[in-house]
Design a protein around this motif. Structure first.
Motif, PDB file in Angstrom:
ATOM      1  N   LYS A   1      45.586  48.317  34.271  1.00  0.00           N
ATOM      2  CA  LYS A   1      44.565  47.253  34.645  1.00  0.00           C
ATOM      3  C   LYS A   1      44.585  46.565  33.574  1.00  0.00           C
ATOM      4  O   LYS A   1      44.542  45.048  33.725  1.00  0.00           O
ATOM      5  N   GLU A   2      44.387  46.938  32.193  1.00  0.00           N
ATOM      6  CA  GLU A   2      44.501  45.809  30.861  1.00  0.00           C
ATOM      7  C   GLU A   2      45.800  45.226  30.815  1.00  0.00           C
ATOM      8  O   GLU A   2      45.735  44.024  30.578  1.00  0.00           O
ATOM      9  N   LYS A   3      46.933  45.938  31.166  1.00  0.00           N
ATOM     10  CA  LYS A   3      48.240  45.393  31.066  1.00  0.00           C
ATOM     11  C   LYS A   3      48.260  43.984  31.861  1.00  0.00           C
ATOM     12  O   LYS A   3      48.866  43.050  31.636  1.00  0.00           O
ATOM     13  N   LEU A   4      47.688  44.394  33.097  1.00  0.00           N
ATOM     14  CA  LEU A   4      47.836  43.466  34.442  1.00  0.00           C
ATOM     15  C   LEU A   4      47.048  42.143  33.888  1.00  0.00           C
ATOM     16  O   LEU A   4      47.554  41.074  33.948  1.00  0.00           O
ATOM     17  N   VAL A   5      45.783  42.141  33.192  1.00  0.00           N
ATOM     18  CA  VAL A   5      44.851  41.205  33.098  1.00  0.00           C
ATOM     19  C   VAL A   5      45.824  40.397  31.777  1.00  0.00           C
ATOM     20  O   VAL A   5      45.858  39.187  31.573  1.00  0.00           O
TER      21      VAL A   5
ATOM     22  N   ARG B   1      46.680  45.016  45.345  1.00  0.00           N
ATOM     23  CA  ARG B   1      46.355  46.040  46.451  1.00  0.00           C
ATOM     24  C   ARG B   1      46.899  47.489  46.312  1.00  0.00           C
ATOM     25  O   ARG B   1      48.169  47.336  46.058  1.00  0.00           O
ATOM     26  N   ASP B   2      46.121  48.204  46.129  1.00  0.00           N
ATOM     27  CA  ASP B   2      46.619  49.657  46.117  1.00  0.00           C
ATOM     28  C   ASP B   2      47.592  50.000  44.788  1.00  0.00           C
ATOM     29  O   ASP B   2      48.505  50.465  44.740  1.00  0.00           O
ATOM     30  N   GLY B   3      47.089  49.237  43.738  1.00  0.00           N
ATOM     31  CA  GLY B   3      47.911  49.237  42.449  1.00  0.00           C
ATOM     32  C   GLY B   3      48.978  48.388  42.507  1.00  0.00           C
ATOM     33  O   GLY B   3      49.573  48.363  41.409  1.00  0.00           O
ATOM     34  N   LYS B   4      49.223  47.523  43.322  1.00  0.00           N
ATOM     35  CA  LYS B   4      50.454  46.694  43.528  1.00  0.00           C
ATOM     36  C   LYS B   4      50.140  45.317  43.442  1.00  0.00           C
ATOM     37  O   LYS B   4      49.240  44.919  44.189  1.00  0.00           O
ATOM     38  N   LEU B   5      50.950  44.462  42.756  1.00  0.00           N
ATOM     39  CA  LEU B   5      50.673  43.079  42.764  1.00  0.00           C
ATOM     40  C   LEU B   5      51.100  42.287  43.896  1.00  0.00           C
ATOM     41  O   LEU B   5      52.560  42.546  44.145  1.00  0.00           O
TER      42      LEU B   5
END
Length: 369
Positions: free
Chosen positions: A88-92, A12-16
């Protein structure tokens, strides 16, 4: 192979703000996009919250159709994306690493569990030189009594090296009045296998394929709590009934610890550090625990019943109601009239009689001089 772990990050809002992993079984091998697509369908069919954007590890075949379905459910546009660069790619990628870690850890855990269960059965099979599979059914029996009082028997069942508690059975000994463990064991085994044979005959007569109770399924191995004497009792019962099942004894040392197996008139030494030895010990302890637990419950009920019989107004119905409502005699002893009146079968006069009865037992004796 046919199992997978899917890791979900909630952003949410760029935060995990949260994460969860989910297991999937019977998945298509070596087709991760198909696994991911199946998961997305299942997960969002069962959750009321639909996000604006799903970031996926792989391109999925029905992406457009799923986008349309999710958009209709949410009431606004939903996007499915496979990010190639940036945060986003790093989060995935991090989610993928977490899923891989969970799966590898679980594989190790399952491997260890398999070693102490199915692997242990295989060790016992090799020791006895029997063609037992890892899924073999083993039954163990034990007798419990105190000076012949309330003789009881227990039957515990292990399948795949694990206890199958739904098949455990208790036996209240009917034909033996004194402390004769051999006679008690003969009765338990005779009743167990005769019952199984009768159930099998009923199935055949009714031409039914399904199992009819736990007694119908005979064990691949019988484990007796003891050596030569207990084994010979079991073998004689099986011979009388025309049943062929291998029987071995779980022999204990002078300190009442398992030391080996008695089979074919020979005591077989077993590595005390092996998983097979640990499984035998667990089975022996479980049979003993189950028998003692049943014996204690019978003693407790007998004690409560004998005391309550002395109270005016407490007949069979109220006695059963009291035993059902309170966990122990001590709880009944401590109960007030109000506590007792919570029982539907109770009236105020009898409740007062019960309180007065136990109160009189607490009074110190009167000493006259």
């Amino acid at each position: 192979e046919t199992e997978a772990v899917v890791q979900v990050f909630f952003v949410r809002d760029g935060k995990l703000i949260g994460r969860e992993h989910y297991y999937m079984t019977h998945v298509p091998e070596n087709n991760k996009p198909a696994i991911l697509q199946d998961f997305v369908k299942q997960f969002y069919a069962g959750t009321p919250f639909i996000p604006r954007e799903l970031m996926l590890q792989y391109e999925i075949e029905d992406a457009e159709l799923i986008e349309k379905w999710l958009s209709e459910r949410k009431g606004s546009r939903v996007y499915l994306k496979v990010p190639k660069i940036g945060s986003k790619e790093k989060l995935v990628e991090l989610a993928a690493q977490n899923a891989k870690l969970v799966l590898s850890q679980d594989r190790e855990k399952l491997k260890r569990e398999e070693g102490r269960t199915i692997g242990a059965v295989k060790e016992i099979s090799d020791l006895l030189q029997l063609p037992l599979t890892g899924t073999a059914r083993m039954e163990a029996y034990d007798i419990s009594n105190i000076n012949g009082f309330e003789n009881v028997g227990s039957m515990v069942v292990y399948e795949k090296g694990k206890p199958k508690r739904s098949d455990y059975r208790k036996f209240k000994i009917k034909s033996v009045s004194g402390p004769d463990d051999y006679a008690c064991m003969r009765e338990v085994l005779t009743r167990r296998f005769r019952h199984g044979m009768e159930e099998s005959r009923e199935l055949e007569e009714q031409e039914m394929d399904q199992e009819y109770g736990s007694f119908t399924k005979f064990p691949d191995l019988i484990l007796m709590d003891g050596g030569r004497g207990q084994v010979n009792i079991a073998l004689s019962v099986l011979e009388e009934l025309g049943i062929d099942i291998p029987v071995c004894g779980m022999v204990k040392d002078d300190n009442h610890r398992t030391r080996g197996l008695y089979y074919h008139n020979i005591e077989l030494p077993i590595d005390t550090h092996s998983e097979g030895f640990k499984l035998i010990t667990r089975i022996q302890d479980e049979a003993h625990r189950f028998a003692i637990e049943y014996h204690r419950s019978l003693r407790s009920k007998t004690q409560v019943r004998s005391v309550l019989d002395d109270i005016p107004g407490v007949g069979p119905a109220r006695r059963k109601a009291l035993m059902r409502h309170f966990k122990s005699l001590e709880e009944i002893r401590q109960a007030t009239v109000e506590d007792l009146m919570e029982i539907p079968e109770m009236n105020e006069r009898t409740a007062q009689e019960i309180v007065a009865f136990f109160a009189s037992q607490k009074r110190p004796p009167v000493v006259q001089s």
